[in-house]
Design an enzyme around this catalytic site. Structure first.
Site, PDB file in Angstrom:
ATOM      1  N   HIS A   1      60.643  52.578  74.055  1.00 18.85           N
ATOM      2  CA  HIS A   1      60.042  52.351  72.741  1.00 18.85           C
ATOM      3  C   HIS A   1      60.536  53.358  71.702  1.00 18.85           C
ATOM      4  CE1 HIS A   1      56.898  55.366  73.992  1.00 18.85           C
ATOM      5  NE2 HIS A   1      56.940  55.653  72.715  1.00 18.85           N
TER       6      HIS A   1
ATOM      7  N   SER B   1      56.466  60.923  72.279  1.00 14.97           N
ATOM      8  CA  SER B   1      57.153  59.869  73.014  1.00 14.97           C
ATOM      9  C   SER B   1      58.560  60.254  73.439  1.00 14.97           C
ATOM     10  CB  SER B   1      57.241  58.610  72.151  1.00 14.97           C
ATOM     11  OG  SER B   1      56.003  57.971  72.066  1.00 14.97           O
TER      12      SER B   1
ATOM     13  N   ASP C   1      59.337  51.426  80.544  1.00 12.61           N
ATOM     14  CA  ASP C   1      59.465  52.139  79.270  1.00 12.61           C
ATOM     15  C   ASP C   1      60.424  53.310  79.464  1.00 12.61           C
ATOM     16  OD1 ASP C   1      59.173  52.971  76.687  1.00 12.61           O
ATOM     17  OD2 ASP C   1      57.130  53.743  76.917  1.00 12.61           O
TER      18      ASP C   1
END
Length: 257
Positions: free
Chosen positions: A64, A203, A109
């Site tokens: 992502h 992230s 992910d």
């Protein structure tokens, strides 16, 4: 909440650095300047993410965190002060588990980036090893980054912060977040009583256990570091064969089901 942040400011300084960066840790302290040699900063003037250098030409991050025109900063400490060991690269090629870049909060992910040229190791740049085995529940692991150190009213430092958290049973995350499957290729990690944890903008950054990258920051609650609200980290060990196959030149390698 996926732990990524739109950066409000363009990069400042000579080659432009962000006043508010995009990776950090609530409840941590400033990292030792030599502690985060594998930590990288992915930035494209609008978005920022963390990543981990795993050899001279490859960086591991979250799917992502994929963005166009990304620059990859290595050897950074203070985002507002240049240092002679910094290096900047761009992504020559990106690899995902699925050709359509599909992923879920509990599966796939992960993104592998081939740099446009090899990195030169130095005092502030060095790779992190892939895991030889998965971490045990109760293991103490390290998180790090330049993102929000308070939540929900976010404040951002110029230097990376580090903190220790624990590997928790997956059942803890299932109890905290409804709708999770019975099994997952993620690690559940945090501090049950709250106060410490990955946060907005973290992230793609690493979860480091015993000197190995065991996790990639994926997602957590909208308000960071709440009691009984741990963060999900992509479980790197489950993807080790895929990572090594891609690096070895098998660009059609498939991820585990």
């Amino acid at each position: 909440m996926v732990l990524i942040r739109v950066l409000a400011n363009l990069l400042l300084l000579q080659l432009s650095y962000a006043q508010k960066s995009s990776e950090l840790v609530v409840g941590g302290d400033e990292c030792n300047i030599n502690e985060h040699r594998s930590l990288v900063f992915l930035y494209n003037s609008s978005f920022g993410c963390g990543g981990t250098l795993i050899n001279q030409q490859w960086v591991l991050s979250a799917a992502h965190c994929d963005m166009e025109n990304v620059q990859i900063y290595l050897g950074l400490h203070n985002l507002r002060l240049r240092n002679q060991d910094e290096q900047i690269r761009v992504a020559e090629e990106k690899f995902f588990c699925l050709s359509n870049k599909s992923y879920t909060k509990w599966d796939k992910d992960i993104m592998l980036i081939r740099l446009n040229s090899s990195v030169t190791y130095n005092t502030h740049i060095a790779p992190l090893s892939l895991p030889s085995s998965p971490p045990r529940v109760g293991s103490v692991c390290r998180i790090m980054g330049w993102g929000a150190i308070t939540s929900p009213n976010e404040t951002f430092p110029n230097v990376p912060h580090c903190a220790n958290i624990n590997i928790l049973r997956y059942s803890v995350c299932r109890a905290a977040y409804r709708g999770l499957p019975a099994q997952s290729r993620t690690l559940c990690a945090g501090i049950l009583q709250g106060g410490i944890g990955s946060c907005m903008g973290d992230s793609g950054g690493p979860l480091i256990c015993n000197g190995e990258i065991q996790g990639i920051v994926s997602w957590g609650d909208d308000i960071c570091a709440q009691p009984h609200k741990p963060v999900h980290y992509t479980k790197v060990f489950d993807y080790s064969d895929w990572i090594q196959s891609i690096i070895a030149g098998n660009t059609t390698a498939t991820c585990p089901l």
